[in-house]
Motif scaffolding. Sequence first.
Motif, mmCIF file in Angstrom:
data_model
loop_
_atom_site.group_PDB
_atom_site.id
_atom_site.type_symbol
_atom_site.label_atom_id
_atom_site.label_comp_id
_atom_site.label_asym_id
_atom_site.label_seq_id
_atom_site.Cartn_x
_atom_site.Cartn_y
_atom_site.Cartn_z
ATOM 1 N N LEU A 183 0.792 -1.257 0.141
ATOM 2 C CA LEU A 183 0.260 -0.015 -0.172
ATOM 3 C C LEU A 183 0.879 1.098 0.112
ATOM 4 C CD1 LEU A 183 -3.337 0.541 1.969
ATOM 5 C CD2 LEU A 183 -1.532 2.158 1.753
ATOM 6 N N SER A 184 1.775 1.229 0.698
ATOM 7 C CA SER A 184 2.954 2.261 0.709
ATOM 8 C C SER A 184 3.556 2.453 -0.654
ATOM 9 C CB SER A 184 4.045 2.111 1.780
ATOM 10 O OG SER A 184 3.540 2.057 3.221
ATOM 11 N N PHE A 185 3.808 1.513 -1.312
ATOM 12 C CA PHE A 185 4.392 1.888 -2.503
ATOM 13 C C PHE A 185 3.446 2.180 -3.469
ATOM 14 C CE2 PHE A 185 5.072 -0.122 -6.943
ATOM 15 C CZ PHE A 185 6.315 0.359 -7.172
ATOM 16 N N THR A 186 2.102 1.795 -3.455
ATOM 17 C CA THR A 186 1.041 2.286 -4.484
ATOM 18 C C THR A 186 0.923 3.662 -4.173
ATOM 19 O OG1 THR A 186 -0.081 0.093 -4.163
ATOM 20 C CG2 THR A 186 -1.371 1.911 -5.007
ATOM 21 N N ALA A 187 0.764 4.330 -3.032
ATOM 22 C CA ALA A 187 0.702 5.672 -2.655
ATOM 23 C C ALA A 187 2.006 6.410 -3.010
ATOM 24 C CB ALA A 187 0.586 5.760 -1.213
ATOM 25 N N TYR A 188 3.137 5.832 -3.027
ATOM 26 C CA TYR A 188 4.409 6.375 -3.391
ATOM 27 C C TYR A 188 4.235 6.847 -5.030
ATOM 28 C CZ TYR A 188 9.317 7.201 -4.534
ATOM 29 O OH TYR A 188 10.556 7.572 -4.805
ATOM 30 N N VAL A 189 3.937 5.733 -5.831
ATOM 31 C CA VAL A 189 3.850 6.030 -7.361
ATOM 32 C C VAL A 189 2.584 6.979 -7.281
ATOM 33 C CG1 VAL A 189 3.312 4.621 -9.294
ATOM 34 C CG2 VAL A 189 4.713 3.639 -7.777
ATOM 35 N N CYS A 190 1.738 6.853 -6.849
ATOM 36 C CA CYS A 190 0.506 7.870 -7.073
ATOM 37 C C CYS A 190 0.945 9.315 -7.057
ATOM 38 C CB CYS A 190 -0.533 7.477 -6.105
ATOM 39 S SG CYS A 190 -2.175 8.706 -6.392
ATOM 40 N N LYS A 191 1.677 9.699 -5.874
ATOM 41 C CA LYS A 191 2.340 10.876 -5.573
ATOM 42 C C LYS A 191 3.259 11.250 -6.460
ATOM 43 C CE LYS A 191 3.861 13.978 -1.746
ATOM 44 N NZ LYS A 191 3.232 15.251 -2.378
ATOM 45 N N LEU A 192 4.316 10.169 -6.692
ATOM 46 C CA LEU A 192 5.354 10.497 -7.672
ATOM 47 C C LEU A 192 4.773 11.225 -9.019
ATOM 48 C CD1 LEU A 192 8.411 10.156 -7.791
ATOM 49 C CD2 LEU A 192 8.120 8.013 -8.677
ATOM 50 N N LEU A 193 3.956 10.358 -9.630
ATOM 51 C CA LEU A 193 3.216 10.560 -10.895
ATOM 52 C C LEU A 193 2.596 12.052 -10.701
ATOM 53 C CD1 LEU A 193 1.950 7.294 -12.157
ATOM 54 C CD2 LEU A 193 4.036 8.362 -12.889
ATOM 55 N N ALA A 194 2.003 12.208 -9.705
ATOM 56 C CA ALA A 194 1.344 13.524 -9.554
ATOM 57 C C ALA A 194 2.231 14.622 -9.457
ATOM 58 C CB ALA A 194 0.128 13.302 -8.387
ATOM 59 N N ASP A 195 3.275 14.561 -8.643
ATOM 60 C CA ASP A 195 4.414 15.484 -8.623
ATOM 61 C C ASP A 195 4.910 16.032 -10.032
ATOM 62 O OD1 ASP A 195 3.923 15.681 -5.721
ATOM 63 O OD2 ASP A 195 5.464 14.416 -5.512
ATOM 64 N N GLY A 196 4.689 15.076 -10.816
ATOM 65 C CA GLY A 196 5.407 15.192 -12.242
ATOM 66 C C GLY A 196 4.084 15.444 -13.178
#
Length: 245
Positions: free
Chosen positions: A45-58
């Motif tokens: 779940l932490s990894f999923t949230a990380y990818v979500c935020k990473l793509l949003a930041d870009g």
Amino acid sequence: MITSLPPPSSFEEPLGSRMYHIRAESIERIQSEASTKETKRSKFLSFTAYVCKLLADGGNDVGSSISRMGVVVNGRRFLTEVNKKSSSWFENHYGNVLSVTYGVAANSDLKAVALHEVANRVHGFVSETTNEEHFRGLIDWVELHQPAQAVARIYFGHEKSEGRAVVVSSGHSLPINDMDFGWDKPEFGSYHVPWGSGTGYIATMPSASGNGDWVVYMHLNDKEFDVIERMAPNVFRPLSISSLV
């Protein structure tokens, strides 16, 4: 779920496939940032949230102001628990019972909050499906509509007005370390999912080394790969022979 399947179309941004090696210490750091003193989130779940935020930041680079992040939930565990109570309900079922739940958020909102808050949102929409009632309803729905084909709605998430969509799946239950085809155990295992959709797909698996590292398969567009490799090169390391030994 939808039952009206449109014919295959040519997407403006064809998706490519790449594989990455993520070290255990990176996964643990992501989990730590996605958790709080009160709540420890799972690594997946932490990894999923990380990818979500990473793509949003870009977000300016991936071409959308909205993000849709989906998670594949395995219902067999919940139905198996039901089966223990009633041996006739699930004993003849063969195959997977999967639900793809997803959340929608503005990239500007995801950029403004900490990773643990994104993890809370992911936990929120995932928890809606991690129960017996959801999967009972899903099976009833399929029974009602069969033999018509059906897919998760996020599968057709390629319209720009709906925002970019990415689905994350876990392959950590696949016993890579236990496999032996007669010439010793494997050094590597991963997925290839040519599912024909404009929706991105990510599958995580444990490294066959058993040291806590992950092998991650990604089916994304070039802009998303650029964001990931530009913003988190120390996390997403291109898979190589040296990373497997």
